[in-house]
Design a protein around this motif. Structure first.
Motif, PDB file in Angstrom:
ATOM      1  N   GLU A   1       0.857  -1.178   0.000  1.00 47.20           N
ATOM      2  CA  GLU A   1       0.000   0.000   0.000  1.00 47.20           C
ATOM      3  C   GLU A   1       0.889   1.222   0.000  1.00 47.20           C
ATOM      4  O   GLU A   1       1.797   1.344   0.830  1.00 47.20           O
ATOM      5  CB  GLU A   1      -0.901  -0.010   1.236  1.00 47.20           C
ATOM      6  CG  GLU A   1      -1.863   1.156   1.319  1.00 47.20           C
ATOM      7  CD  GLU A   1      -2.762   1.055   2.531  1.00 47.20           C
ATOM      8  OE1 GLU A   1      -3.997   0.986   2.355  1.00 47.20           O
ATOM      9  OE2 GLU A   1      -2.236   1.063   3.660  1.00 47.20           O
ATOM     10  N   ALA A   2       0.664   2.127  -0.937  1.00 44.39           N
ATOM     11  CA  ALA A   2       1.451   3.368  -1.041  1.00 44.39           C
ATOM     12  C   ALA A   2       0.529   4.558  -0.824  1.00 44.39           C
ATOM     13  O   ALA A   2      -0.418   4.773  -1.585  1.00 44.39           O
ATOM     14  CB  ALA A   2       2.124   3.451  -2.402  1.00 44.39           C
ATOM     15  N   LEU A   3       0.811   5.335   0.220  1.00 46.79           N
ATOM     16  CA  LEU A   3      -0.011   6.499   0.570  1.00 46.79           C
ATOM     17  C   LEU A   3       0.850   7.753   0.560  1.00 46.79           C
ATOM     18  O   LEU A   3       1.814   7.858   1.314  1.00 46.79           O
ATOM     19  CB  LEU A   3      -0.659   6.315   1.935  1.00 46.79           C
ATOM     20  CG  LEU A   3      -1.655   5.159   2.076  1.00 46.79           C
ATOM     21  CD1 LEU A   3      -2.117   5.035   3.514  1.00 46.79           C
ATOM     22  CD2 LEU A   3      -2.850   5.366   1.144  1.00 46.79           C
ATOM     23  N   ALA A   4       0.493   8.704  -0.288  1.00 48.84           N
ATOM     24  CA  ALA A   4       1.226   9.961  -0.372  1.00 48.84           C
ATOM     25  C   ALA A   4       0.847  10.854   0.800  1.00 48.84           C
ATOM     26  O   ALA A   4      -0.323  10.888   1.208  1.00 48.84           O
ATOM     27  CB  ALA A   4       0.936  10.665  -1.684  1.00 48.84           C
ATOM     28  N   LYS A   5       1.833  11.567   1.335  1.00 50.53           N
ATOM     29  CA  LYS A   5       1.567  12.517   2.405  1.00 50.53           C
ATOM     30  C   LYS A   5       0.880  13.733   1.804  1.00 50.53           C
ATOM     31  O   LYS A   5       1.374  14.324   0.838  1.00 50.53           O
ATOM     32  CB  LYS A   5       2.878  12.923   3.092  1.00 50.53           C
ATOM     33  CG  LYS A   5       2.691  13.815   4.301  1.00 50.53           C
ATOM     34  CD  LYS A   5       4.045  14.116   4.955  1.00 50.53           C
ATOM     35  CE  LYS A   5       3.865  15.006   6.176  1.00 50.53           C
ATOM     36  NZ  LYS A   5       5.174  15.289   6.813  1.00 50.53           N
ATOM     37  N   THR A   6      -0.259  14.127   2.371  1.00 47.77           N
ATOM     38  CA  THR A   6      -1.052  15.184   1.777  1.00 47.77           C
ATOM     39  C   THR A   6      -0.857  16.537   2.426  1.00 47.77           C
ATOM     40  O   THR A   6      -1.361  17.548   1.950  1.00 47.77           O
ATOM     41  CB  THR A   6      -2.558  14.831   1.857  1.00 47.77           C
ATOM     42  OG1 THR A   6      -2.916  14.589   3.221  1.00 47.77           O
ATOM     43  CG2 THR A   6      -2.832  13.590   1.013  1.00 47.77           C
TER      44      THR A   6
END
Length: 224
Positions: free
Chosen positions: A218-223
């Motif tokens: 799972e890849a989650l970009a910092k927003t």
């Protein structure tokens, strides 16, 4: 190349590796080169026949391999990752590779920069099932100033030009040679290969340098 990751705290590490002895201590979960974090290996006494010796042990080491000849710990800022294609030749890594000093580096997640927008967007990569990442690494030891041993470790990396997630990460560096412009990822081990990696001889080490399936990450970009 991975220079930033989350090391699991003791309780989570014990849950992920219930058969491991955890005598070491480390600085903090937020890891950067030169920080002290946990790595897992076979105990030195594993073949002694003593039933009290656990199958795995967790030690605290410097994130960045420090060979015996290193003059100080500043080298760790250049040896936190080792390219699997050249690890057998590079002076900092070749002895640990030749001696098959294999370890597993546990991580809740790793962080990589996504440059597709033109700016570096920190992206947190973890297992989609919530389990710890088990990253294939090498460890080294040398005499500590106060006696005993001081440990260090490095993460092994491989080409990821075709990996659905990692091929999108990192910014090309025109100052680097063309052969070093490829996209990279750390060697994440499936849980079923943990024991095999720790026991593998040097001649079999490259067999474990495989891309971990993207659908299990799972890849989650910092927003913000």
């Amino acid at each position: 190349m991975c220079s930033h990751y989350e090391a699991p705290l003791r309780q989570l590490l014990q849950a992920g590796f219930p058969s491991a002895a955890i005598p070491g201590a480390w600085d903090k979960p937020d890891m950067w080169p030169g920080y002290i974090g946990p790595f897992i290996r076979r105990p030195a006494e594993i073949d002694s026949g003593d039933e009290a010796v656990p199958p795995l042990e967790v030690l605290a080491g410097n994130f960045g391999l420090l060979p015996i000849w290193a003059k100080d710990e500043s080298l760790a800022k250049r040896t936190y990752n080792a390219r699997s294609e050249t690890v057998a030749e590079k002076p900092a890594f070749r002895d640990a590779w030749k001696r098959a000093q294999h370890c597993i580096i546990p991580a809740q997640a790793i962080y990589e920069p996504d440059w597709r927008s033109g700016k570096a967007v920190p992206t947190r990569i973890s297992r989609s099932d919530g389990e710890l990442l088990g990253i294939a690494g090498l460890y080294e030891r040398r005499q500590a100033a106060g006696g005993g041993w001081a440990y260090s470790f490095t993460m092994l990396t491989l080409n990821a030009d075709t990996h659905p997630i990692f091929k999108e990460l990192h910014r090309p560096d025109p100052k680097r040679p063309a052969e070093l412009q490829d996209k990279r990822m750390v060697a994440i081990l499936p849980r079923g290969l943990y024991d095999a990696w720790l026991d593998a001889p040097a001649a079999g080490s490259m067999e474990f340098m495989r891309m971990f399936p993207a659908d299990r990450l799972e890849a989650l970009a910092k927003t913000s």
